[in-house]
Design an enzyme around this catalytic site. Structure first.
Site, short mmCIF file in Angstrom:
data_model
loop_
_atom_site.label_atom_id
_atom_site.label_comp_id
_atom_site.label_asym_id
_atom_site.label_seq_id
_atom_site.Cartn_x
_atom_site.Cartn_y
_atom_site.Cartn_z
N ASP A 73 -33.42 8.65 5.39
CA ASP A 73 -32.29 9.03 6.24
C ASP A 73 -32.10 7.95 7.29
O ASP A 73 -32.95 7.76 8.17
CB ASP A 73 -32.59 10.38 6.90
CG ASP A 73 -31.41 10.91 7.71
OD1 ASP A 73 -30.38 10.22 7.78
OD2 ASP A 73 -31.54 12.01 8.27
N LYS A 106 -25.73 21.57 7.46
CA LYS A 106 -26.56 21.99 8.59
C LYS A 106 -25.76 23.04 9.36
O LYS A 106 -24.62 22.80 9.77
CB LYS A 106 -26.92 20.82 9.49
CG LYS A 106 -27.89 19.84 8.84
CD LYS A 106 -28.27 18.71 9.77
CE LYS A 106 -29.31 17.81 9.14
NZ LYS A 106 -29.63 16.63 9.99
#
Length: 370
Positions: A193, A268
């Protein structure tokens, strides 16, 4: 005809929990979880619990802004039917745009009430089946030696996949992955990431160099606003690209899918505004052939439990990044998901199945709207 329940009281709390150690990503460092808890009471006796985890460098929200916005949203919802979630989301969205983290806390609490009213765990209410989920474990940016040590610790704790934070320089990021892969072998899945840390050229160069290390995917390699750059990276990268900070809601998902700018979506709840929008993002992804992951923003097990229900409810959500609670020095949650190494098991209780310990809430700053 049975009368619909009404929202009679909403409690809003500022939650704060220290991390075991600071956690660094490409765009910032986090030392404690400063979140928002919401408890929605109804005249039927049902109580819904929700959580939002704001981070200013991702959502543009702070704990203070969430706390203030939540009080306004609470006044809008008082006296209304909590089971009509589409209407309640519409109420919030038409009053104030963005502020997804504050809205997430209310969304979670409303779904908690809805599932409790039905007498079902939330995943079952949404049409899913209970599964044991497999989460990855995330390593923050540090020296190759420190990151390698942490990777080995996670493997010893039962991790089957590890996510590594990158997004610094070409040579430093290559060194980190090379050291970690050498230390843990090739049977452990690796994900990376960059948290928007690379420019387009560095992203392509780095991802091409990392191909030999067998990486599952890379999250958000370039700036969140630069969808054209993400598309270019996606087209030239041998490693799959997952959209994260560039995708807040279903409109973002539609744009990225139309551009063919990525391989995967990361949902998310704090970015999306909760389960309602998370379902919409997944629907766009499924329609476009884009699988999804549910990740976290350092929620406690209340927020992680909500995300776990969403994963269990939709087959197109193939990946889980639910390890945020491992970074906390204290667990203030009663019930909720159970962690056994990388295995995450949902509770069988109606609703989300997780709530904050009253002793924890008693010591917090709060506002009551009724």
């Amino acid at each position: 005809m049975k009368q619909n329940p009404k929202i009679t009281r909403i409690e809003i709390y500022k939650t704060s929990i220290d991390f075991v150690e600071p956690f660094r990503i490409a765009i910032g460092e986090i030392k404690r979880g400063n979140g928002l808890a919401v408890c929605i009471h109804t005249d039927s006796g049902l109580i819904g619990t929700g959580e939002g985890a704001p981070y200013s460098f991702i959502t543009g929200e702070t704990q203070e802004t969430c706390f203030e916005v939540a009080q306004v949203l609470a006044r809008i919802l008082i006296g209304k039917n909590p089971l009509a979630i589409e209407d309640r989301i519409h109420d919030m969205d038409t009053f104030i745009v963005h502020n997804s983290t504050a809205k997430c806390a209310f969304d979670n609490a409303l779904y908690d009430i809805l599932a409790k009213q039905a007498g079902l765990p939330l995943y079952a209410l949404l049409g899913g089946e209970k599964e044991v989920l497999i989460t990855d474990f995330t390593i923050g940016i540090g020296s190759p030696e420190k990151m390698t040590s942490r990777a080995k610790e996670y493997v010893q704790e039962g991790a089957s996949s590890i996510k590594v934070k990158l997004g610094t320089t070409y040579h430093a990021d290559i060194e980190r992955i090379e050291a970690i892969r050498e230390a843990i072998g090739w049977n452990i899945a690796l994900r990376i990431d960059a948290n928007q840390g690379w420019d387009t050229f560095t992203a392509i160069k780095t991802l091409q160099a990392l191909e030999k290390f067998d990486i599952d995917f890379c999250e958000e390699p370039v700036a969140h606003w630069n969808n054209a750059a993400m598309k270019e990276v996606h087209e030239k990268s041998p490693i799959a690209i997952m959209a994260d900070e560039s995708i807040f809601d279903h409109h973002d998902a539609m744009r990225l899918a139309s551009m063919r700018a990525c391989t995967y979506f990361n949902i998310k709840l704090a970015k999306a505004g909760g389960i309602n929008k998370g379902l919409m993002i997944n629907a766009v992804g499924e329609s476009a052939g884009i699988a999804c992951m549910v990740g976290g923003m350092f929620e406690t097990r209340v927020g992680i439990s909500a995300g776990s229900h969403l994963i269990s409810a939709r087959k197109n959500i193939r990946f889980a990044d639910l390890d945020s609670t491992h970074h906390y020095s204290y667990d203030p949650v009663i019930g909720g998901v159970i962690f056994e190494g990388c295995k995450v098991t949902l509770p069988d209780d109606p609703g989300i199945g997780a709530e904050f310990d009253p002793a924890f809430l008693n010591d917090l700053q709060k506002k009551i709207i009724q």
